[in-house]
Design a protein around this motif. Structure first.
Motif, PDB file in Angstrom:
ATOM      1  N   ASN A 155     -11.510   5.560   6.898  1.00  0.00           N
ATOM      2  CA  ASN A 155     -10.394   5.997   6.075  1.00  0.00           C
ATOM      3  C   ASN A 155      -9.128   5.205   6.359  1.00  0.00           C
ATOM      4  N   ILE A 156      -8.886   4.873   7.620  1.00  0.00           N
ATOM      5  CA  ILE A 156      -7.737   4.031   7.950  1.00  0.00           C
ATOM      6  C   ILE A 156      -7.854   2.684   7.256  1.00  0.00           C
ATOM      7  N   ASP A 157      -9.065   2.128   7.259  1.00  0.00           N
ATOM      8  CA  ASP A 157      -9.254   0.771   6.754  1.00  0.00           C
ATOM      9  C   ASP A 157      -9.144   0.660   5.240  1.00  0.00           C
ATOM     10  N   TYR A 158      -9.495   1.726   4.505  1.00  0.00           N
ATOM     11  CA  TYR A 158      -9.366   1.603   3.057  1.00  0.00           C
ATOM     12  C   TYR A 158      -8.017   2.106   2.551  1.00  0.00           C
ATOM     13  N   SER A 159      -7.394   3.046   3.287  1.00  0.00           N
ATOM     14  CA  SER A 159      -6.128   3.608   2.816  1.00  0.00           C
ATOM     15  C   SER A 159      -4.906   2.856   3.319  1.00  0.00           C
ATOM     16  N   ASN A 160      -5.111   1.878   4.219  1.00  0.00           N
ATOM     17  CA  ASN A 160      -3.949   1.151   4.732  1.00  0.00           C
ATOM     18  C   ASN A 160      -3.235   0.343   3.654  1.00  0.00           C
ATOM     19  N   ALA A 161      -3.922   0.080   2.537  1.00  0.00           N
ATOM     20  CA  ALA A 161      -3.268  -0.651   1.444  1.00  0.00           C
ATOM     21  C   ALA A 161      -2.071   0.120   0.902  1.00  0.00           C
ATOM     22  N   ALA A 162      -2.159   1.466   0.913  1.00  0.00           N
ATOM     23  CA  ALA A 162      -1.036   2.274   0.440  1.00  0.00           C
ATOM     24  C   ALA A 162       0.123   2.212   1.423  1.00  0.00           C
ATOM     25  N   SER A 163      -0.182   2.128   2.723  1.00  0.00           N
ATOM     26  CA  SER A 163       0.867   2.079   3.742  1.00  0.00           C
ATOM     27  C   SER A 163       1.561   0.727   3.786  1.00  0.00           C
ATOM     28  N   VAL A 164       0.781  -0.365   3.704  1.00  0.00           N
ATOM     29  CA  VAL A 164       1.412  -1.690   3.810  1.00  0.00           C
ATOM     30  C   VAL A 164       2.289  -1.989   2.594  1.00  0.00           C
ATOM     31  N   LYS A 165       2.051  -1.299   1.494  1.00  0.00           N
ATOM     32  CA  LYS A 165       2.871  -1.502   0.291  1.00  0.00           C
ATOM     33  C   LYS A 165       4.345  -1.246   0.580  1.00  0.00           C
ATOM     34  N   VAL A 166       4.645  -0.272   1.446  1.00  0.00           N
ATOM     35  CA  VAL A 166       6.044   0.077   1.712  1.00  0.00           C
ATOM     36  C   VAL A 166       6.530  -0.446   3.062  1.00  0.00           C
ATOM     37  N   LEU A 167       5.735  -1.305   3.736  1.00  0.00           N
ATOM     38  CA  LEU A 167       6.220  -1.964   4.943  1.00  0.00           C
ATOM     39  C   LEU A 167       7.260  -3.021   4.560  1.00  0.00           C
ATOM     40  N   GLN A 168       8.387  -3.029   5.269  1.00  0.00           N
ATOM     41  CA  GLN A 168       9.471  -3.986   4.990  1.00  0.00           C
ATOM     42  C   GLN A 168       9.841  -3.982   3.503  1.00  0.00           C
ATOM     43  N   LEU A 169       9.881  -2.801   2.922  1.00  0.00           N
ATOM     44  CA  LEU A 169      10.182  -2.663   1.497  1.00  0.00           C
ATOM     45  C   LEU A 169      11.541  -3.301   1.181  1.00  0.00           C
ATOM     46  N   GLY A 170      11.550  -4.159   0.169  1.00  0.00           N
ATOM     47  CA  GLY A 170      12.787  -4.813  -0.241  1.00  0.00           C
ATOM     48  C   GLY A 170      13.137  -6.054   0.556  1.00  0.00           C
ATOM     49  N   LYS A 171      12.302  -6.411   1.533  1.00  0.00           N
ATOM     50  CA  LYS A 171      12.557  -7.597   2.358  1.00  0.00           C
ATOM     51  C   LYS A 171      11.601  -8.723   1.969  1.00  0.00           C
ATOM     52  N   PRO A 172      11.919  -9.970   2.341  1.00  0.00           N
ATOM     53  CA  PRO A 172      11.048 -11.109   1.973  1.00  0.00           C
ATOM     54  C   PRO A 172       9.633 -11.008   2.530  1.00  0.00           C
ATOM     55  N   SER A 173       9.446 -10.265   3.638  1.00  0.00           N
ATOM     56  CA  SER A 173       8.117 -10.164   4.252  1.00  0.00           C
ATOM     57  C   SER A 173       7.278  -9.025   3.680  1.00  0.00           C
ATOM     58  N   ASN A 174       7.792  -8.290   2.695  1.00  0.00           N
ATOM     59  CA  ASN A 174       7.002  -7.243   2.048  1.00  0.00           C
ATOM     60  C   ASN A 174       5.838  -7.866   1.282  1.00  0.00           C
ATOM     61  N   ILE A 175       4.706  -7.192   1.262  1.00  0.00           N
ATOM     62  CA  ILE A 175       3.502  -7.762   0.659  1.00  0.00           C
ATOM     63  C   ILE A 175       3.679  -8.041  -0.835  1.00  0.00           C
ATOM     64  N   LEU A 176       4.410  -7.188  -1.539  1.00  0.00           N
ATOM     65  CA  LEU A 176       4.625  -7.412  -2.976  1.00  0.00           C
ATOM     66  C   LEU A 176       5.429  -8.685  -3.204  1.00  0.00           C
ATOM     67  N   VAL A 177       6.402  -8.939  -2.331  1.00  0.00           N
ATOM     68  CA  VAL A 177       7.230 -10.146  -2.464  1.00  0.00           C
ATOM     69  C   VAL A 177       6.423 -11.388  -2.110  1.00  0.00           C
ATOM     70  N   GLN A 178       5.703 -11.339  -1.005  1.00  0.00           N
ATOM     71  CA  GLN A 178       4.980 -12.527  -0.543  1.00  0.00           C
ATOM     72  C   GLN A 178       3.833 -12.921  -1.472  1.00  0.00           C
ATOM     73  N   LEU A 179       3.197 -11.927  -2.067  1.00  0.00           N
ATOM     74  CA  LEU A 179       2.076 -12.239  -2.972  1.00  0.00           C
ATOM     75  C   LEU A 179       2.506 -12.260  -4.434  1.00  0.00           C
TER      76      LEU A 179
END
Length: 478
Positions: free
Chosen positions: A20-44
């Motif tokens: 469960n950690i391994d499949y649901s971590n996608a929801a958690s990493v989405k808001v890591l460093q939100l609004g910063k250049p290292s956020n996953i949405l920004v980098q990808l």
């Protein structure tokens, strides 16, 4: 049975928490460093709507490969097959850290679903060879209890790893995928050496006496899968496809998952938007929903073990509670009400599966029939996981996603009705399960083992005909 519990419960709990950690971590990493250049949405270079496909694509491949994976369980052996599943999904998860664009992330998620397919229905099918239907609440409680601990552990991991942002030129989201993937691969070695196969398999000789092995299978109900069953039976698959219970359970699972997966996917985003905590402490807001779920699951396991009511009757109350809090999410944007509804809505959805899977086990038949039915039902039931995230488009964010949560509430309501239908189809078996469980409890209190009667599955007892039977008739049958 204490030997069996010690061998299985902690291990399957750890298997499920890591899954469960391994499949649901996608929801958690989405808001890591939100609004910063290292956020996953920004980098990808992804939008929030494009990122929703990360979860949907995972479930699409999971759905496609669930049945083929589970049909290999008996042939390859549960120990070998679960080792392969866990090691390969850990390797794919670690590879998520290397993606450079959204297409690469989509491909990684597809292969993650492919490699992980068959893990849960494989465990559930194997447990039917070790535990009676009226005992299944205990191992299912351990699996889902640990699963919901993953919300606590995953949030703490994301919180801690967020401080590794920029270390060795990698962003925090890359470290999450890499570290959790490597840990999963290491854990697969434990599974290889510890997970049993079947009661009379050669590997069981090292920790069970011949008499204990005979007892474990003799105590099972008539429909349970057994060690000597053939690796494949076409007739059992056909019988499952013709059985209306297959589709009623499937519909119930699909509808509840549509609402539940929608909430679980959007939970980190919703809790972050409430403004109770800034980055990175926003991850800690996801702990109370998981903690409440774990406590409720422990209670459900205890309640089911005492056989106070039939399992579908218990589910009716759970669905009613889930529906109430999904309606709150659809009706208000008041942040305290929304957060309480997130906590309790997650709790009721999570506890639903404890009686559900124990209930489902009572009418499964044969090794192939059990493996196929659980995989077929689970793969279609997971359609809710593919569709749920797609409802939460960014254009609905302005009012707290009221429309998507309204759809989720409707799905929960129709799921309640689907459970009524399923209850009717299994009414006689379920009453028989409760009856036998109560007789076994009474015998245990008197220091003996009850073995004078058992649940009838192939030729069901008629406790309910066209209408309810008289109370005196039921008492006579007991």
């Amino acid at each position: 049975m204490r030997k069996v519990d010690r061998r299985f419960l902690w291990l399957i709990g750890m298997m499920y928490i890591i899954k469960n950690i391994d499949y649901s971590n996608a929801a958690s990493v989405k808001v890591l460093q939100l609004g910063k250049p290292s956020n996953i949405l920004v980098q990808l270079n992804m939008t929030a709507d494009q990122y929703n496909w990360v979860q949907s694509i995972y479930f699409i491949s999971y759905i496609v490969f669930e049945v083929p994976s589970n049909l290999l369980l008996k042939k390859v052996s549960p120990r070998n097959w679960q080792f392969r599943i866990i090691f390969s999904w850990g390797a794919v998860l670690a590879c998520h850290a290397a993606v450079k664009n959204r297409q690469g992330l989509y491909a990684a998620r597809f292969f993650l679903g492919l490699m992980e397919a068959g893990m849960f229905p494989g465990i559930a099918a194997q447990l039917c060879s070790w535990y009676r239907s009226d005992e299944m609440g205990k191992p299912i409680m351990w699996m889902f209890g640990f699963q919901n601990c993953s919300g606590i552990v995953g949030s703490l991991l994301a919180y801690g790893i967020s401080y590794m942002d920029g270390m060795r030129g990698m962003s925090a989201w890359q470290w999450v995928y890499l570290l959790e993937g490597v840990a999963t691969m290491v854990f697969s070695i434990v599974v290889f050496f510890v997970l049993p196969d079947y009661p009379k398999s050669p590997r069981s000789n090292s920790w069970l006496t011949p008499r204990e092995q005979e007892y474990l299978e003799a105590r099972l109900s008539e429909n349970a899968p057994r060690t000597e069953d053939a690796a494949f039976s076409k007739s059992e698959i056909i019988a499952s496809l013709r059985n209306p219970r297959t589709y009623s359970f499937m519909l119930s699972q699909l509808l509840l998952n549509l609402g539940g997966y929608g909430l679980s996917w959007q939970l980190p985003t919703v809790t972050t938007s409430l403004g109770f905590a800034g980055l990175p402490r926003n991850q800690l807001l996801n702990i109370p929903p998981s903690a409440a779920s774990v406590l409720a699951i422990i209670f459900a396991g205890w309640f089911l073990d005492r056989a106070y009511m039939t399992r579908p009757a218990f589910i009716m109350w759970i669905c009613a509670g889930a529906l109430a809090f999904f309606i709150v999410l659809a009706a208000t944007t008041e942040k305290y009400a929304v957060y309480v509804a997130c906590v309790l809505g997650t709790m009721f959805y999570s506890v639903y599966f404890i009686p559900f899977w124990a209930w489902r086990s009572s009418s499964l038949t044969g090794t192939t029939g059990t493996a196929f039915t659980l995989a077929f039902q689970s793969c279609v039931g997971q359609v809710g996981g593919a569709v749920g995230p797609q409802m939460f488009k960014s254009r609905y964010a302005y009012n707290g996603y009221k429309l998507p949560f309204g759809i989720c509430a409707g799905a929960i309501g129709f799921g309640w009705l689907a459970n009524v239908w399923t209850w009717w189809l299994t009414r006689n078996i379920e009453y028989d399960v409760m009856r036998i469980r109560r007789l076994r409890i009474k015998a245990e209190k008197n220091g003996r083992l009850f073995a004078e009667d058992d649940v009838k599955v192939f030729e069901e007892r008629e406790f309910y005909g066209k209408g309810l039977v008289k109370k005196s008739d039921i008492e006579t049958a007991v």
